[in-house]
Design an enzyme around this catalytic site. Structure first.
Site, PDB file in Angstrom:
ATOM      1  N   TRP A 187     106.151  66.039  27.089  1.00  0.00           N
ATOM      2  CA  TRP A 187     106.747  66.864  28.147  1.00  0.00           C
ATOM      3  C   TRP A 187     105.703  67.119  29.236  1.00  0.00           C
ATOM      4  O   TRP A 187     104.599  67.560  28.950  1.00  0.00           O
ATOM      5  CB  TRP A 187     107.216  68.199  27.591  1.00  0.00           C
ATOM      6  CG  TRP A 187     108.332  68.140  26.588  1.00  0.00           C
ATOM      7  CD1 TRP A 187     108.257  68.468  25.265  1.00  0.00           C
ATOM      8  CD2 TRP A 187     109.696  67.764  26.832  1.00  0.00           C
ATOM      9  NE1 TRP A 187     109.484  68.311  24.669  1.00  0.00           N
ATOM     10  CE2 TRP A 187     110.387  67.881  25.611  1.00  0.00           C
ATOM     11  CE3 TRP A 187     110.390  67.345  27.965  1.00  0.00           C
ATOM     12  CZ2 TRP A 187     111.740  67.594  25.484  1.00  0.00           C
ATOM     13  CZ3 TRP A 187     111.750  67.050  27.836  1.00  0.00           C
ATOM     14  CH2 TRP A 187     112.410  67.180  26.617  1.00  0.00           C
ATOM     15  N   TYR A 209     121.318  64.048  15.932  1.00  0.00           N
ATOM     16  CA  TYR A 209     119.994  63.406  16.014  1.00  0.00           C
ATOM     17  C   TYR A 209     119.799  62.441  14.841  1.00  0.00           C
ATOM     18  O   TYR A 209     119.188  61.376  14.995  1.00  0.00           O
ATOM     19  CB  TYR A 209     118.887  64.457  16.029  1.00  0.00           C
ATOM     20  CG  TYR A 209     118.682  65.091  17.379  1.00  0.00           C
ATOM     21  CD1 TYR A 209     117.716  64.618  18.259  1.00  0.00           C
ATOM     22  CD2 TYR A 209     119.474  66.154  17.797  1.00  0.00           C
ATOM     23  CE1 TYR A 209     117.541  65.182  19.513  1.00  0.00           C
ATOM     24  CE2 TYR A 209     119.312  66.735  19.048  1.00  0.00           C
ATOM     25  CZ  TYR A 209     118.342  66.234  19.901  1.00  0.00           C
ATOM     26  OH  TYR A 209     118.177  66.791  21.147  1.00  0.00           O
ATOM     27  N   CYS A 250     117.064  70.092  26.532  1.00  0.00           N
ATOM     28  CA  CYS A 250     116.923  70.307  25.090  1.00  0.00           C
ATOM     29  C   CYS A 250     117.893  71.363  24.562  1.00  0.00           C
ATOM     30  O   CYS A 250     117.914  72.496  25.054  1.00  0.00           O
ATOM     31  CB  CYS A 250     115.488  70.724  24.796  1.00  0.00           C
ATOM     32  SG  CYS A 250     115.212  71.225  23.079  1.00  0.00           S
ATOM     33  N   THR A 290     106.882  70.607  21.087  1.00  0.00           N
ATOM     34  CA  THR A 290     108.306  70.857  21.261  1.00  0.00           C
ATOM     35  C   THR A 290     108.582  72.021  22.201  1.00  0.00           C
ATOM     36  O   THR A 290     107.707  72.820  22.502  1.00  0.00           O
ATOM     37  CB  THR A 290     108.957  71.168  19.895  1.00  0.00           C
ATOM     38  OG1 THR A 290     108.389  72.392  19.375  1.00  0.00           O
ATOM     39  CG2 THR A 290     108.726  70.046  18.895  1.00  0.00           C
ATOM     40  N   VAL A 291     109.823  72.092  22.650  1.00  0.00           N
ATOM     41  CA  VAL A 291     110.329  73.232  23.404  1.00  0.00           C
ATOM     42  C   VAL A 291     111.492  73.831  22.606  1.00  0.00           C
ATOM     43  O   VAL A 291     112.160  73.101  21.867  1.00  0.00           O
ATOM     44  CB  VAL A 291     110.810  72.800  24.815  1.00  0.00           C
ATOM     45  CG1 VAL A 291     109.644  72.502  25.717  1.00  0.00           C
ATOM     46  CG2 VAL A 291     111.763  71.603  24.749  1.00  0.00           C
ATOM     47  N   GLU A 316     109.788  78.229  17.464  1.00  0.00           N
ATOM     48  CA  GLU A 316     110.993  78.022  16.653  1.00  0.00           C
ATOM     49  C   GLU A 316     112.163  78.723  17.327  1.00  0.00           C
ATOM     50  O   GLU A 316     112.228  79.954  17.386  1.00  0.00           O
ATOM     51  CB  GLU A 316     110.774  78.562  15.235  1.00  0.00           C
ATOM     52  CG  GLU A 316     112.036  78.645  14.378  1.00  0.00           C
ATOM     53  CD  GLU A 316     112.826  77.354  14.340  1.00  0.00           C
ATOM     54  OE1 GLU A 316     114.016  77.391  14.707  1.00  0.00           O
ATOM     55  OE2 GLU A 316     112.251  76.309  13.963  1.00  0.00           O
ATOM     56  N   SER A 317     113.096  77.949  17.837  1.00  0.00           N
ATOM     57  CA  SER A 317     114.179  78.503  18.650  1.00  0.00           C
ATOM     58  C   SER A 317     115.030  79.515  17.901  1.00  0.00           C
ATOM     59  O   SER A 317     115.467  80.515  18.475  1.00  0.00           O
ATOM     60  CB  SER A 317     115.070  77.380  19.188  1.00  0.00           C
ATOM     61  OG  SER A 317     115.729  76.693  18.133  1.00  0.00           O
TER      62      SER A 317
END
Length: 383
Positions: free
Chosen positions: A147, A250, A114, A183-184, A199-200
């Site tokens: 996942w 995406y 990811c 999510t990751v 949230e990355s």
């Protein structure tokens, strides 16, 4: 390149990060929301995805809720629309947020495939926090259950913290009523046993400044990838790189109409052409220093030729066809600690194997496998 050399590329006269600029808004909204109960046994998750201040920030993660939730993110015109992340608390050095930065208290759940999780892994490596923040790597295959954890594939690990079989169980442990995307990356608090943030773009800023007391070396402690004097420039770059390039690929791959695809692919290459022009004059996106903007762009570029070009139909050109972009990608890859965060087996097998609506037979192509270790001459632009 040593950590000291890297420090020279990003040195700044003001070493405070994003949270110092936004603490008034952050804590003010927490008080108004009245949903963060610091006296409770378990800190309730503070959600602020609706804040206009954060709505412009990118949505982290490339997973689903167990049944392919990206499908529910398709608009009436067939365009892919990424959902906002839900868990938006912050770790702070002084603990004023309720989540104090401490060694070995926090854990990252990531996928090596990811690009959003990759951001966090890069910051963790560059800042020398590998021994401070532990990590679990999920299976590269994203199936109907979402996942999952396994120890049967290289670098994948079981969930030793919570004994979960799937990442969705971690989300449900943090919030039993949670119904959105799984999510990751996920930043997990071992002490309070809850998700701090998924949230990355926010996690990397925490890693950049809030854990400085625990960095492996003094040089890594001084590294600042969101320096005060460049914050406006970095924010401006992120505002167009994210929708056009990071999320743009995406939007191409998950488009369900010709109109949506045509619009998305045009924007991807407009964005790449714009970056190519910028990099013809300077070493990095903001000048001679490596910043957050470079890290965010790199995680897309390093996947582009092997995956996005073919799998997501972003095939007008490869990164190899852009002299400056290609040299720049190798430059960032060769920064201390970055190459160890790139796992092309996970990346290639995840995309081609998981997206059955795009690649129904799950056939893994040979891929061009560009040489990211080849010499580059980007240093000439640092003067």
């Amino acid at each position: 390149m040593s950590s000291r050399s890297l420090l020279g590329l990003i040195r700044t006269s003001e070493a405070f990060g994003w949270f110092s600029n936004h603490s008034r808004l952050f804590h003010g909204h927490m008080r108004r929301s009245a949903i963060t109960l610091l006296s409770a046994p378990k800190l309730l998750v503070f959600r602020k995805a609706h804040l206009s201040n954060f709505a412009k920030m990118s949505s982290g993660g490339s997973g689903n809720n167990g049944t392919g939730s990206w499908k529910s993110s398709i608009s009436e015109k067939g365009a892919f629309v990424r959902k906002q992340s839900a868990f938006r608390n912050a770790v702070t050095a002084d603990g004023s947020s309720g989540f104090k930065a401490e060694a070995k208290r926090y854990h990252l759940y990531v996928s090596l495939a990811c690009p959003w999780a990759h951001r966090a892994l890069i910051l963790r490596a560059l800042k020398g926090l590998d021994d401070v923040i532990s990590c679990t790597v999920v299976d590269w295959m994203l199936g109907e259950g979402g996942w999952k954890f396994t120890d049967q594939k290289p670098k994948c690990t079981l969930d030793s913290l919570n004994g979960a079989s799937y990442l969705k169980e971690i989300y449900m442990k943090a919030d039993p009523e949670y119904k959105s995307n799984i999510t990751v990356p996920v930043l997990w608090d071992k002490q309070l046993k809850t998700i701090v943030n998924n949230e990355s773009s926010e996690i990397i800023r925490m890693l950049n400044t809030e854990f400085n007391a625990f960095c492996k070396t003094s040089e890594q402690r001084e590294l600042n990838f969101y320096p005060a004097d460049l914050q406006a420039v970095i924010d401006g770059i992120n505002e167009w790189v994210y929708p056009q390039i990071n999320n743009g690929v995406y939007r191409c791959g998950f488009a369900r109409s010709q109109e949506a695809y045509d619009s998305a692919v045009a924007e991807v290459f407009q964005g790449l052409d714009r970056v190519e022009e910028i990099l013809s004059k300077q070493r990095y996106l903001t000048g001679s220093r490596v910043t957050e903007a470079d890290i965010r762009l790199f995680t897309t570029l390093v996947r582009f030729d092997n995956v996005y070009h073919t799998h997501f139909k972003c095939n007008r050109r490869q990164i190899l066809n852009y002299p400056n972009l290609w040299g720049y990608t190798r430059d960032v890859y060769q920064l201390p600690g970055v190459s160890a965060t790139v796992d092309m087996e996970h990346i290639i097998k995840h995309y081609y194997g998981s997206h059955k609506t795009i690649n129904p037979f799950g056939i893994i192509p040979v891929c061009p496998h560009p040489d990211f270790t080849a010499p580059h001459d980007r240093a000439r632009l640092s003067a």
